[in-house]
Design a protein around this motif. Structure first.
Motif, PDB file in Angstrom:
ATOM      1  N   THR A  61     -11.636   1.401  95.301  1.00  0.00           N
ATOM      2  CA  THR A  61     -12.795   1.829  94.499  1.00  0.00           C
ATOM      3  C   THR A  61     -14.105   1.477  95.205  1.00  0.00           C
ATOM      4  O   THR A  61     -15.169   1.500  94.598  1.00  0.00           O
ATOM      5  CB  THR A  61     -12.759   1.165  93.114  1.00  0.00           C
TER       6      THR A  61
ATOM      7  N   CYS B  22      -7.654  -4.961  79.349  1.00  0.00           N
ATOM      8  CA  CYS B  22      -8.461  -5.723  80.301  1.00  0.00           C
ATOM      9  C   CYS B  22      -9.648  -6.389  79.620  1.00  0.00           C
ATOM     10  O   CYS B  22     -10.173  -5.881  78.632  1.00  0.00           O
ATOM     11  CB  CYS B  22      -8.962  -4.812  81.408  1.00  0.00           C
TER      12      CYS B  22
ATOM     13  N   PRO C 238     -12.860  -7.674  81.348  1.00  0.00           N
ATOM     14  CA  PRO C 238     -13.687  -7.930  82.523  1.00  0.00           C
ATOM     15  C   PRO C 238     -14.855  -8.860  82.165  1.00  0.00           C
ATOM     16  O   PRO C 238     -15.387  -8.777  81.065  1.00  0.00           O
ATOM     17  CB  PRO C 238     -14.209  -6.537  82.902  1.00  0.00           C
TER      18      PRO C 238
ATOM     19  N   GLN D  17     -16.777  -6.260  88.025  1.00  0.00           N
ATOM     20  CA  GLN D  17     -15.453  -5.987  87.471  1.00  0.00           C
ATOM     21  C   GLN D  17     -15.451  -4.717  86.623  1.00  0.00           C
ATOM     22  O   GLN D  17     -14.543  -3.906  86.725  1.00  0.00           O
ATOM     23  CB  GLN D  17     -14.981  -7.193  86.634  1.00  0.00           C
TER      24      GLN D  17
ATOM     25  N   HIS E 259     -15.670  -1.618  88.970  1.00  0.00           N
ATOM     26  CA  HIS E 259     -14.423  -1.228  89.642  1.00  0.00           C
ATOM     27  C   HIS E 259     -13.330  -0.833  88.646  1.00  0.00           C
ATOM     28  O   HIS E 259     -12.501   0.022  88.941  1.00  0.00           O
ATOM     29  CB  HIS E 259     -13.949  -2.364  90.562  1.00  0.00           C
ATOM     30  N   LEU E 260     -13.358  -1.440  87.473  1.00  0.00           N
ATOM     31  CA  LEU E 260     -12.349  -1.093  86.467  1.00  0.00           C
ATOM     32  C   LEU E 260     -12.513   0.365  86.014  1.00  0.00           C
ATOM     33  O   LEU E 260     -11.531   1.118  85.920  1.00  0.00           O
ATOM     34  CB  LEU E 260     -12.487  -2.035  85.265  1.00  0.00           C
TER      35      LEU E 260
ATOM     36  N   ARG F 267     -11.556   2.591  88.924  1.00  0.00           N
ATOM     37  CA  ARG F 267     -10.108   2.590  89.130  1.00  0.00           C
ATOM     38  C   ARG F 267      -9.424   3.551  88.148  1.00  0.00           C
ATOM     39  O   ARG F 267      -8.451   4.231  88.503  1.00  0.00           O
ATOM     40  CB  ARG F 267      -9.573   1.160  88.910  1.00  0.00           C
TER      41      ARG F 267
ATOM     42  N   LYS G 196     -13.263  -4.677  94.613  1.00  0.00           N
ATOM     43  CA  LYS G 196     -12.265  -3.927  93.848  1.00  0.00           C
ATOM     44  C   LYS G 196     -12.050  -4.653  92.527  1.00  0.00           C
ATOM     45  O   LYS G 196     -12.519  -5.785  92.357  1.00  0.00           O
ATOM     46  CB  LYS G 196     -10.950  -3.820  94.616  1.00  0.00           C
ATOM     47  N   PHE G 197     -11.332  -4.017  91.604  1.00  0.00           N
ATOM     48  CA  PHE G 197     -11.071  -4.704  90.347  1.00  0.00           C
ATOM     49  C   PHE G 197     -10.023  -5.778  90.594  1.00  0.00           C
ATOM     50  O   PHE G 197      -8.937  -5.498  91.117  1.00  0.00           O
ATOM     51  CB  PHE G 197     -10.581  -3.736  89.269  1.00  0.00           C
ATOM     52  N   GLN G 198     -10.375  -7.004  90.233  1.00  0.00           N
ATOM     53  CA  GLN G 198      -9.437  -8.106  90.447  1.00  0.00           C
ATOM     54  C   GLN G 198      -8.793  -8.462  89.109  1.00  0.00           C
ATOM     55  O   GLN G 198      -9.478  -8.858  88.174  1.00  0.00           O
ATOM     56  CB  GLN G 198     -10.186  -9.296  91.016  1.00  0.00           C
TER      57      GLN G 198
ATOM     58  N   GLU H 271      -8.152 -11.249  84.052  1.00  0.00           N
ATOM     59  CA  GLU H 271      -9.027 -10.138  83.655  1.00  0.00           C
ATOM     60  C   GLU H 271      -8.218  -8.932  83.176  1.00  0.00           C
ATOM     61  O   GLU H 271      -8.759  -8.013  82.590  1.00  0.00           O
ATOM     62  CB  GLU H 271      -9.932  -9.742  84.826  1.00  0.00           C
ATOM     63  N   GLN H 272      -6.944  -8.965  83.484  1.00  0.00           N
ATOM     64  CA  GLN H 272      -6.074  -7.909  82.950  1.00  0.00           C
ATOM     65  C   GLN H 272      -4.895  -8.586  82.267  1.00  0.00           C
ATOM     66  O   GLN H 272      -4.075  -9.227  82.935  1.00  0.00           O
ATOM     67  CB  GLN H 272      -5.603  -6.997  84.080  1.00  0.00           C
TER      68      GLN H 272
END
Ligand code: AMP
Length: 944
Positions: free
Chosen positions: A554, A756, A758, A763, A766-767, A770, A805-807, A853-854
Motif C-alpha cells: 500500500t 481492526c 487502528p 495505520q 494503509h488499512l 489495503r 504498510k498496515f501492521q 491492531e487487527q
C-alpha cells in the motif's frame, strides 16, 4: 387570508414548488364546490376573476392572479363548457363530486379478493343520494368534467357505469393521495380511458394462459414428486408469473438492461424456473440434496439467488435475483444498493437502464420497519434508484395470523407506501387480464415519473405456510373456501374457451407440453438467452479464489502522494470557508508540506485521494459523514456565502472515478443493507458506511448477522464493505462508548471478515488502502477513534504514509532493553495511549506495550514476532477499556494464549486480564466513575 400573505406564499419556495400543486388542487375543488375548501382559501378564491367570466373582486393584478386565472381557464377548456354552481345546474357540481368520490374511494368497493372474504366497507360517497342525486337523474345529461369518458356530455347513468367499471371491478386504484396533478391525471387517463380493462389480443391472452400453466405446472410437478417437502409454493398466486414476465419484457422495451429482484421464499422456485430460467434438472438435484456450493455452509434452495439473461423487445436484459435470508423484507434495501451500484456503473442517472423489483409478503410489508426505511430512501440523493416496482404477493394471511384485528391497523397492507405518494393498484389475482393491465400501468408509471409504484396482487395460499403445514387448524373458514376454489389457471382457461380464443384441447396440450419439458429437464423460461452477453454485468473473476492475507503493498511514491495531498487541500477562490474548517485545511496544507505531523483526518482523506488516483471509486455514507461526527473529516466544504458545497476529493484528477459522500437520513438498518448491496456489486470501489456512534449499528444487526458476516459462507457472495464504528471509553456514558466489539468478534470464523482497531493515522491510511488494493474482498469492521482524532501523540509522518504498510501488530515503540522486560501488556485501541502515558510517568522500563491492531483474523505470527525478544517475561496482561464481559477478552484470549505459549517460558497460563469489572451496561454514566475505572484498569495492567 391577507393578499400579502398569499403573494408571499406563492413567491417563497415551498409554495412555488410541490405545494403549488396543492393550491391548484384546492382551486380545482373550489371550482367544483366552493364549500369544500377551507374558509380562508374560499375567501381568497372568491376574489379572483372567475374563469367563467364573473369579474374579479379586489385582488390586484399580478402573477398570482394570472396563475389562477389561466389555470381555471385550462380546467374549463378541458371541460369544454361551463360548470355552473348555482340554480338548477347545481346538480352538475354534485356529479363532478361523485366522479371524484369514485377516484378516492372506488377501491373500497372493488372486487379484488378472489376468495371474497374481505369485508367490503360501506362507502356512502359512492351512493347517488349522498350527492343529492336520485335515480330520476340517471337519464339527464351532465358535463363529464375531467373524466376520461370520451365525450364532454353524457347521461348520469353512463357516467356511473364508467366509474363502476373503472374503479370497482378487479382493480382497486389508490392514487388520489398523490399531490402532483400531472401524475394523477396520467393515472386517471390510464384507467378511465379503458375502464380498467383494455382489450388484449388473442396472442397476448394465450401467452398469459401459457405462463399461468407454467406457474401451476411447476407446483403440481414438485407436489407430486416431493409431497410434503418444503418449497413455499406459489399455488393461489399463479398470476405472479405472467406479471413478472410482463414487467421484464415491457421494461426491456423501454431500454432497461438489468433488473434486480428481491424476494422472500414464497413462489421463489417458480420465479427461478419459469422467469429466470434456472434449469429444472438443477432444482431437482437440489431437492435430492445436492450441495450447490462446495465451500461454506450453503443455504436452503428457496434462499438461493440466480443470474441469467433474457431477450426482450429492447434487446438482452440481465436478471439478478438477490440471495435472501429468512428475515423478511431485509433484502429490499440490499436490492436498492445493488441497483444503485449498477446505475452508477452505467452512468444511468435517471434509472432507465436498471430496474429494482421488490417482492413483498402482505404481512411483512405491513409489519417490518425496514419497509418504511427503504421507502423513505427512494427519492434521496444518496439512495434513489429511479423508482422501485413493488409487488405484494398478498395471500391474506401472515403465517397463521389472518384476523383483521391482528394483522395490522392500516386498511391495506400497502398503506405505508402512501407515505411516499406511490400509486397502489390492488388487483384480483384470479383476473389475469386485470393483473396484466395493472402491471403495464405500473411499469409505464415508473418509466414516466421515476417513482415507486405498488402492485398488490390479492390472492391466497392454497396450502399451509409450507407444504408440511396443515392450515385449516388455524384458518378453518378460509381453507374451507380454498378447497372448493378453482385455480387461477383453470378460471382463466375456461374464460378463454368460452370466448372462443382457445379450445379445451389447447389448454390440455399446454399443460402436457409443460410437464414434458420439465420431465426432460428443458429450460422453461420462454425468453432465456442460452449464451448470455457477459458485458451486461461485472466480472468478478479477479476477486475470486484468494486465500486470506493481511499483506498488501500500500506504499505510494512520496512525490505523487504530496501532489494528491495538495489537491485535496485546494479550495477554489470564491468559496468562503467557515473559520474552524479553514483552520483544518490550513493545517492539512502544512502536513502536506511536511511542516506538521500528520493527523487522522489528513491521513484518512489522503487514503481516499490516493485510491481515486489509482482508479478506485470511493463511496461514503452515514449520518454525519461529510463533516465526520467529531468534525475531523470536513470532506464537504460549505460555502458560508450561499450554502453551496464543494468537495475537494471530486477534483483529484480529470478522469478520476466517482467520489460519493452523503450524509444519510436517520436510518441504520436500510442504509447499511443498501451499502452491503452496493459493495457486493462494486468490487473495485471502497464502500464505507460510518456509524455516528458505533453502537448505533445495533439497529442494523440483521444486516450484520445475515449478510455481512455470513453472505460469503452461505452464498459465495464476496463483499468488501467497510464499517467505521466510533468506539472508545471517554466518559460519554453507556450509549456513546462502545461499538460492541465483542459482537463482531463473536461472528468471526473461517476468515469471514476483518476486525481492526487502528491507533495511528498511518495505520488507517494503509488499512483503507489495503481494503481495495488487495484483490481479496472481505468486510472490514473498524473500531474507529474519537479523541484520538486530535490526540497529540496519535500522529504519523509522511514517510510512514508513503513507505509503510498496515501492521496487524504494533510492537513496542519504546527503547526498552529486551532482557529487562518482565511484563508485556497487550492491548487494542485508544487505551494504548493511556498505558504509554502511565509507563512514561512511572518509568516502567520493565513493561512492554504491544498493540494488536487487527483482532481478526488474529495475527498470531506477527504477535509472536513482537514478543519473542522478551525472554525473561513473567507476566502477560491483556488490557482493555471494556468491561470483562465485553470487548475482546472472551473472544480473543484463546488466540493470545496460543501465542504466549509459543514464547520461551510457555506463558499462556499467565495471561491476565486488566479492565473494567463485568457490567450489564457498556459503560458508566458518570464521568467520575469512568475516570476512576480508567485509572484503575491502567494501574492493574502494570501492577496487578
Ligand atoms: P449479478 O450481476 O449479480 O447477476 O452477478 C453476475 C455474476 O457475477 C454472478 O453470477 C456471479 O458469478 C458474479 N458475482 C456477482 N456478485 C458477486 C459477488 N459479490 N461475489 C462473487 N461473485 C459475484
Amino acid at each position: 387570508m391577507q393578499e400579502g400573505t398569499m403573494e408571499l406564499m406563492w413567491r417563497t419556495s415551498p409554495m412555488s414548488g410541490g405545494n403549488a400543486h396543492y393550491v391548484e388542487a384546492l382551486y380545482e375543488q373550489y371550482l367544483v364546490d366552493p364549500n369544500a375548501v377551507p374558509d380562508e382559501w374560499r375567501n381568497y378564491f372568491d376574489r379572483l376573476p372567475h374563469p367563467d367570466g364573473s369579474p374579479a373582486q379586489d385582488v390586484p393584478l399580478g402573477p398570482i392572479r394570472d396563475q389562477f386565472y389561466q389555470f381555471g381557464k385550462r380546467r374549463l377548456n378541458g371541460h369544454a363548457g361551463t360548470v355552473e354552481t348555482s340554480g338548477e345546474n347545481k346538480k352538475q357540481v354534485k356529479v363532478l363530486q361523485l366522479i371524484n368520490a369514485y377516484r378516492f374511494r372506488g377501491h373500497q368497493q372493488a372486487d379484488i379478493d378472489p376468495l371474497n372474504l374481505r369485508a367490503r366497507v360501506e362507502v356512502p360517497d359512492l351512493e347517488l343520494s349522498f350527492h343529492q342525486l336520485t335515480n330520476a337523474d340517471l337519464d339527464t345529461p351532465f358535463q363529464t368534467g375531467s373524466l376520461f369518458l370520451g365525450k364532454d356530455v353524457a347521461p348520469l347513468k353512463e357516467i356511473v357505469e364508467v366509474l363502476e367499471k373503472t374503479y370497482c371491478r378487479s382493480i382497486g386504484c389508490e392514487f388520489m393521495h398523490i399531490v402532483d396533478t400531472e401524475e394523477k391525471r396520467w393515472l386517471q387517463q390510464r384507467f378511465e380511458s379503458v375502464r380498467s380493462k383494455p382489450k388484449f389480443s388473442k396472442e397476448v391472452r394465450r401467452h398469459v394462459l401459457e405462463r399461468l400453466t407454467a406457474a401451476e405446472g411447476l407446483e403440481n410437478y414438485l407436489a407430486s414428486k416431493y409431497p410434503g417437502t418444503k418449497r413455499f409454493g406459489l399455488e393461489g398466486g399463479e398470476s405472479f408469473i405472467p406479471m413478472m414476465d410482463e414487467v421484464i419484457q415491457r421494461a426491456g422495451g423501454y431500454g432497461t438492461k438489468e433488473v434486480v429482484i428481491g424476494m422472500a421464499h414464497r413462489g421463489r422456485l417458480n420465479l427461478l424456473i419459469n422467469i429466470l430460467g434456472k434449469s429444472p434438472s438443477e432444482l431437482i438435484e437440489e431437492f435430492d440434496g445436492k450441495k450447490v456450493n462446495e465451500q461454506g455452509s450453503g443455504d436452503v434452495k428457496y434462499h438461493q439467488g440466480f443470474s441469467s439473461n433474457v431477450m426482450t423487445p429492447g434487446g438482452e436484459v440481465h436478471l439478478a435475483l438477490a440471495f435472501n435470508p429468512s428475515h423478511l423484507e431485509i433484502v429490499a434495501p440490499v436490492v436498492e444498493g445493488s441497483v444503485r451500484a449498477r446505475q452508477d456503473r452505467r452512468d444511468d442517472t435517471d434509472g432507465t437502464k436498471v430496474l429494482p423489483i421488490s417482492i413483498h409478503g402482505d404481512a411483512s410489508m405491513a409489519g417490518q420497519g425496514v419497509v418504511m426505511e427503504t421507502l423513505q430512501m427512494s427519492q434521496t440523493r444518496a439512495y434513489r434508484t429511479g423508482g422501485t416496482l413493488h409487488v405484494v404477493i398478498n395471500n391474506q394471511v401472515g403465517f397463521t395470523t389472518s384476523h383483521p384485528l391482528d394483522t395490522r391497523s392500516t386498511e391495506y397492507c400497502t398503506d405505508i407506501a402512501k407515505m411516499i405518494q406511490a400509486p397502489i393498484f390492488h388487483v384480483n389475482g384470479d383476473d389475469p387480464d386485470a393483473v396484466l393491465h395493472a402491471t403495464q400501468v405500473a411499469v409505464d408509471y415508473r418509466h414516466q415519473f421515476k417513482r415507486d409504484v405498488v402492485i398488490d396482487l390479492v390472492c391466497y395460499r392454497r396450502r399451509g405456510h409450507n407444504e408440511a403445514d396443515e392450515p385449516s387448524g388455524t384458518q378453518p373458514m378460509m381453507y374451507e373456501k380454498i378447497k372448493k376454489h378453482k385455480s387461477s389457471r383453470e378460471i382463466y382457461a375456461r374464460r378463454l374457451v368460452k370466448e372462443g380464443l382457445v379450445s379445451e384441447d389447447d389448454t390440455k396440450e399446454m399443460m402436457e407440453k409443460y410437464r414434458d419439458d420439465l420431465q426432460a429437464g428443458n429450460h422453461v423460461a420462454n425468453a432465456l438467452v442460452k449464451e448470455p452477453n457477459t458485458s451486461l454485468f461485472v466480472n468478478w473473476t479477479p476477486y475470486l479464489g484468494h486465500e486470506w492475507t493481511g499483506d498488501a503493498d500500500t506504499s505510494i511514491d512520496m512525490k505523487r502522494m504530496q501532489q494528491l495531498a495538495a489537491r485535496m487541500c485546494t479550495i477554489p477562490d470564491g468559496i468562503q470557508v467557515q473559520r474552524q474548517v479553514a483552520k483544518i485545511y490550513e493545517d492539512r496544507r502544512k502536513m502536506q508540506a511536511g511542516g506538521m505531523a500528520v493527523n487522522w483526518g489528513f491521513a484518512e482523506t489522503l487514503a481516499y485521494a490516493t485510491l481515486l488516483d489509482q482508479g478506485h471509486g470511493v463511496r461514503i455514507t452515514g449520518q454525519d459523514v461529510g463533516r465526520g461526527t467529531f468534525s475531523h473529516r470536513h470532506a464537504v466544504v460549505h460555502n458560508q456565502k450561499d450554502g453551496s458545497t464543494y468537495v475537494p476529493l471530486e477534483h483529484i484528477a480529470e478522469d478520476q472515478p466517482r467520489f460519493t459522500i452523503h450524509d444519510s437520513f436517520l436510518s441504520e438498518e436500510a442504509v447499511l443493507a443498501f451499502e452491503y448491496g452496493y459493495a457486493t456489486t462494486t468490487p473495485k470501489a471502497l464502500v464505507i458506511w460510518e456509524a455516528q456512534f458505533g453502537d448505533f449499528a445495533n439497529g442494523a444487526q440483521v444486516v450484520i448477522d445475515q449478510f455481512i458476516s455470513s453472505g460469503e459462507s452461505k452464498w459465495g457472495r464476496l463483499c468488501g464493505l467497510t464499517m467505521l464504528l466510533p468506539h472508545g471509553y471517554e466518559g460519554q456514558g453507556p450509549e456513546h462508548s462502545s461499538a460492541r466489539l465483542e459482537r463482531y468478534l463473536q461472528l468471526c470464523a473461517e476468515h469471514n471478515m476483518q476486525v481492526c482497531v487502528p491507533t495511528t493515522p498511518a495505520q488507517i491510511f494503509h488499512l483503507l488502502r489495503r481494503q481495495v488494493i488487495r484483490p481479496l474482498r472481505k468486510p472490514l469492521i473498524v473500531m474507529s477513534p474519537k479523541s484520538l482524532l486530535r490526540h497529540k501523540e496519535a500522529v504519523s509522518s509522511l514517510e510512514e504514509l508513503a513507505n509503510g504498510k498496515f501492521q496487524m501488530v504494533l510492537a513496542d515503540q519504546g527503547k526498552l532493553e529486551a532482557e529487562k522486560v518482565k511484563r508485556v501488556v497487550l492491548c487494542a485501541g485508544k487505551v494504548y495511549y493511556d498505558l504509554a502515558a502511565y509507563r512514561a510517568e512511572n518509568e516502567r522500563d520493565d513493561t512492554a506495550i504491544v498493540r494488536i491492531e487487527q483482532l481478526y483474523p488474529f495475527p498470531k505470527e506477527e504477535l509472536y514476532e513482537a514478543l519473542k525478544e522478551y525472554t525473561n517475561l513473567e507476566q502477560v496482561v491483556w488490557c482493555q477499556e471494556e468491561p470483562l464481559n465485553q470487548g475482546a477478552w472472551y473472544q480473543s484470549q484463546h488466540h493470545m494464549r496460543v501465542v504466549a505459549d509459543m514464547l520461551k517460558n510457555g506463558m499462556g497460563r499467565e495471561l491476565k486480564f486488566a479492565g473494567r469489572p463485568a457490567s450489564a451496561a457498556p459503560a458508566a454514566g458518570y464521568m467520575s466513575v469512568h475516570t476512576e475505572q480508567q485509572r484503575q484498569l491502567v494501574n492493574d495492567a502494570f501492577n496487578a
